[in-house]
Design an enzyme around this catalytic site. Structure first.
Site, mmCIF file in Angstrom:
data_model
loop_
_atom_site.group_PDB
_atom_site.id
_atom_site.type_symbol
_atom_site.label_atom_id
_atom_site.label_comp_id
_atom_site.label_asym_id
_atom_site.label_seq_id
_atom_site.Cartn_x
_atom_site.Cartn_y
_atom_site.Cartn_z
ATOM 1 N N GLU A 65 -8.406 15.332 -70.861
ATOM 2 C CA GLU A 65 -8.142 16.167 -69.974
ATOM 3 C C GLU A 65 -9.187 17.037 -69.321
ATOM 4 O OE1 GLU A 65 -6.242 15.512 -72.410
ATOM 5 O OE2 GLU A 65 -4.531 14.561 -71.600
ATOM 6 N N HIS A 134 6.184 19.077 -75.830
ATOM 7 C CA HIS A 134 6.381 18.116 -74.599
ATOM 8 C C HIS A 134 7.376 18.679 -73.696
ATOM 9 C CE1 HIS A 134 4.133 15.449 -76.815
ATOM 10 N NE2 HIS A 134 4.023 14.594 -75.892
HETATM 11 C C1 TPP Z 1 -3.607 15.690 -74.670
HETATM 12 C C2 TPP Z 1 -2.552 14.504 -74.395
HETATM 13 N N1 TPP Z 1 -2.563 13.785 -73.460
HETATM 14 C C3 TPP Z 1 -1.651 12.626 -73.241
HETATM 15 C C4 TPP Z 1 -0.686 12.573 -73.972
HETATM 16 C C5 TPP Z 1 0.354 11.277 -73.726
HETATM 17 N N2 TPP Z 1 0.096 10.448 -74.908
HETATM 18 C C6 TPP Z 1 0.752 10.256 -75.942
HETATM 19 S S1 TPP Z 1 0.165 9.168 -76.955
HETATM 20 C C7 TPP Z 1 -0.931 8.773 -75.982
HETATM 21 C C8 TPP Z 1 -1.935 7.694 -76.391
HETATM 22 C C9 TPP Z 1 -2.653 7.849 -77.597
HETATM 23 O O1 TPP Z 1 -3.248 6.815 -78.195
HETATM 24 P P1 TPP Z 1 -3.952 6.639 -79.356
HETATM 25 O O2 TPP Z 1 -4.637 8.069 -79.728
HETATM 26 O O3 TPP Z 1 -4.757 5.458 -79.627
HETATM 27 O O4 TPP Z 1 -2.553 6.869 -80.585
HETATM 28 P P2 TPP Z 1 -1.596 5.745 -80.942
HETATM 29 O O5 TPP Z 1 -0.367 5.959 -79.937
HETATM 30 O O6 TPP Z 1 -1.995 4.316 -80.478
HETATM 31 O O7 TPP Z 1 -1.042 5.787 -82.005
HETATM 32 C C10 TPP Z 1 -0.965 9.283 -74.814
HETATM 33 C C11 TPP Z 1 -1.932 9.354 -73.830
HETATM 34 C C12 TPP Z 1 -0.698 13.478 -75.100
HETATM 35 N N3 TPP Z 1 0.269 13.381 -75.772
HETATM 36 N N4 TPP Z 1 -1.549 14.327 -75.121
#
Ligand code: TPP
Ligand code: MG
Lengths: 333, 337
Positions: A65, A134
């Site tokens: 971000e 959230h």
């Molecule tokens: C700072 C932030 N940006 C966006 C989100 C929304 N979000 C939640 S999980 C996710 C994907 C994360 O992917 P990864 O780190 O690969 O973990 P996984 O969910 O695959 O276990 C996103 C974009 C968030 N929670 N926090």
């Protein structure tokens, strides 16, 4: 006006229309954010735009971000008009440095040489059992900062008309949507119907008490107004729509007529939107007030997960009814 | 009997039970969600059990562990009471965090599980801080912080790599690379897909292992924690794995293609490990059946316990905001809406 304009459109689709129309109108407009292209956006606001405008204008970013918001600010300095989607307001916290230290300062600090025509849009709000990290309402954080414009649409019509204005505006605009409103349907304007900033709107006329609410809280206030009407009390519900600029004239004009004001704000009570509005109204209407200004806010706690606790923490119509009754001296809060 | 990666037979049985418990617990949780008893987001780690259990099995009981919102398995593998975990998912007063955190925010500090966090990348500096405290106090604990492939792109993670390398902190950066961050594939988000190589720039030893193979994970994390404990240095282990379900229960999972999903399901970490246990005669088919039945009962009991647990009293809404609460009269009636 086309016949389409009369058809009720969901808030998310109203936003989609605004984005589509502005992308088509101005080649300098482009969109960026997490999962907005291939995935259509976490709330499906950007659905279909990748297919229509291609990956150069609808850009999926990594989960970074601070980086992509800052990048968009830089692109805006070069004259582009980026529209950034932050998945929810909770994640904009990572980009606050770029927004507050850069976007909000550049035009002023450099003596007006460069403007930052960026829109940063994101949903805020609670009510979906998403717990403390959230469910936040951070409107006040942005409204605090000179150099930003702050817009909080409550209806599909406003979502569309205000977003179009935001994209054409030459300053950084923080455009705060609400997770609980994306499915809300209503009429929307056509491609040339822009809604100017700084114009509050009366959502329901009344004489006994002014109720000021924005975003999802407008609907909570309107529900309360129905209930109060059944008790013979007519409240005037006013939606400021934008906080920078703020249409104080309309708010104060109403309060001077009713002599009573209750502010409904999903944000926390301390030093926030309701506190700021109350200060404005005390300064503008002190001699007309028949009672101290009432406030209905989210409880002063991080949002809990458990449904019953979350509902207790969030402003409910019954809380607004109680606050109005207390304010006009009928019933107990 | 000692086998691959130094795992004793008893360890292997424990690891299998832990993996199976996580799988069945999460399947039960998905039923509870469908029945409307769990709200909010529910992120399942089904398919990632080897990565979780292999990691935890290589940690000392007092080594702090931090994780993301996809952390039911971490809590269970650390020994958290399945009843309390399920009750937290249902938002009940008997939950691990009293119903305040829910699925995304489990913590069991007594078992050195320092929590699941919802902001992508946001827990990594906490893991670094736990390592800092361990070195400061000379406890010889090693902090393990697990995060996703998507999280590696956050600036704060790069900041942590640098500080860990700069100050030689006893931390293991554990990248659970399930190849997607929500609907975005790894290649769509990362300039270099071998994520562990980012640590090369900071002088941090880093390598990648098969995250579907519980013994390989255990071996890698054992080496990483050894380096931290004995040499006082950070490491990074990338575990290549796959989640079978969508990002969360509300994701229809239409982005990933069926053939890819099927390919990974053929490498199911539980089925694969079951074959190893049988092949090396660590367990018989009867042993395995009995263990599964026992786990089944634990999961059913956890759900029954959670469902019959009381709601959290609303009067407790504002408890625990502060460790040292104050009575601020200025707030007047504003505290509650
Ligand atoms: C700072 C932030 N940006 C966006 C989100 C929304 N979000 C939640 S999980 C996710 C994907 C994360 O992917 P990864 O780190 O690969 O973990 P996984 O969910 O695959 O276990 C996103 C974009 C968030 N929670 N926090
Ligand atoms: Mg991932």
């Amino acid at each position: 006006m086309s016949t389409d304009a009369a058809k009720p459109v969901a808030y998310r689709d109203a936003l989609n229309q605004a984005l589509r129309e502005e992308l088509a109108r101005d080649p300098d407009v482009f969109l960026l954010g997490e999962d907005i292209a291939g995935f259509d956006g976490a709330f499906k606001v950007t659905r279909g735009l990748l297919a229509e405008f291609g990956p150069e204008r609808v850009v999926d970013t990594p989960i970074t971000e601070a980086g992509f918001t800052g990048m968009a600010i830089g692109a805006a300095m070069a004259g582009l008009r980026p529209v950034v989607e932050i998945m929810t307001v909770n994640f904009v916290i990572l980009a606050m440095d770029q927004i507050v230290n850069n976007a909000a300062k550049i035009h002023y600090m450099f003596g007006g040489q460069a403007s930052v025509p960026i829109v940063i849009r994101m949903p805020g709000g609670g009510g979906h059992q998403l717990s403390s990290q959230h469910s936040q309402t951070l409107d006040a954080w942005f409204a605090h900062v000179p150099g930003l414009k702050v817009v909080c649409p409550s209806t599909p019509e406003d979502a569309k008309g205000l977003l179009k204005t935001a994209i054409r505006d030459d300053d950084p605009v923080i455009f705060i949507e609400n997770e609980g409103l994306y499915g809300k349907k209503g009429p929307v304007g056509g491609p040339d119907d822009l809604i100017p900033f700084g114009q509050a709107v009366v959502r329901r006329p009344g004489t006994h008490c002014t109720v000021i609410a924005h975003s999802r809280m407008v609907w909570v206030a309107l529900q309360a107004a129905e209930e109060l009407a059944s008790q013979g009390i007519e409240v005037e519900v006013i939606d400021p729509r934008t906080f920078r600029p703020l249409d104080l004239d309309t708010l104060a004009g109403s309060v001077r007529r009713t002599g009573h004001a209750v502010i409904v704000d999903e944000g926390w009570p301390e030093y926030g939107i309701s506190a700021g509005l109350a200060t404005h109204l005390y300064e503008a209407c002190f001699d007309w007030l028949d009672a101290p200004i009432g406030r209905v806010n989210c409880a002063d706690v991080p949002m809990p997960y458990a449904k019953n606790l979350e509902q207790a923490a969030l402003p409910q119509p019954a809380d607004v009814v109680a606050a109005v009754l207390a304010n006009i001296g009928r019933g107990v809060a | 009997m000692s086998t691959a990666a130094g795992a004793e037979a008893a360890d292997m049985r424990d690891m299998f039970r832990s993996m199976y418990l996580i799988r069945r617990f999460e399947e039960k949780a998905s039923e509870e969600y469908m029945a409307g008893r769990i709200g909010g987001f529910l992120h399942l780690a089904i398919g990632e059990e080897a990565a979780v259990v292999g990691t935890v099995s290589a940690m000392r009981a007092d080594d702090p562990l931090t994780s993301t919102y996809r952390e039911h398995g971490q809590a269970l593998a650390r020994g958290a009471d399945p009843r309390a975990v399920m009750a937290e998912l249902l938002g009940r007063s008997t939950g691990l965090c009293g119903g305040r955190g829910g699925s995304m925010h489990l913590m069991d500090k007594e078992r050195s599980f320092y929590g699941g966090y919802g902001i992508v990348g946001g827990s990594v500096p906490l893991g670094l801080g736990l390592a800092y405290a361990a070195r400061y106090r000379k406890t010889d604990q090693v902090s393990v912080t697990m995060f996703g492939d998507g999280a590696t792109n956050q600036g704060v993670v790069a900041e942590c790599f640098n500080m860990a390398g700069l100050w030689d902190l006893p931390v293991v950066f554990l990248i659970l690379n399930n190849q997607y961050g929500m609907g975005t594939s790894l290649g769509h988000a990362a300039a270099e897909e071998d994520l562990y190589t980012r640590c090369n720039a900071y002088g941090i030893p880093a390598w990648k292992v098969d995250g579907m193979d519980v013994l390989a994970v255990r071996g890698a994390v054992a080496e990483a924690t050894r380096i931290a404990r004995e040499e006082g240095n950070p490491t990074c282990v990338e575990l290549l794995a796959y989640r079978y379900r969508g990002h969360s229960m509300s994701d229809p999972d239409t982005v990933r293609d069926a053939e890819e999903k099927e390919r990974w399901r053929l490498r199911d970490p539980i089925i694969t490990f079951e074959r190893v246990l049988l092949g090396e005669a660590v367990m018989t088919a009867d042993d395995i059946a009995a263990m599964k039945a026992e786990v089944e009962a634990v999961v059913e009991d956890a759900a029954a316990f959670a469902e019959s647990s009381p709601e959290v009293p609303v009067a407790e809404l504002a408890d625990d905001v502060y460790a040292n609460p104050f009575n601020d009269d200025a707030r007047g009636g504003a505290l509650m809406p």
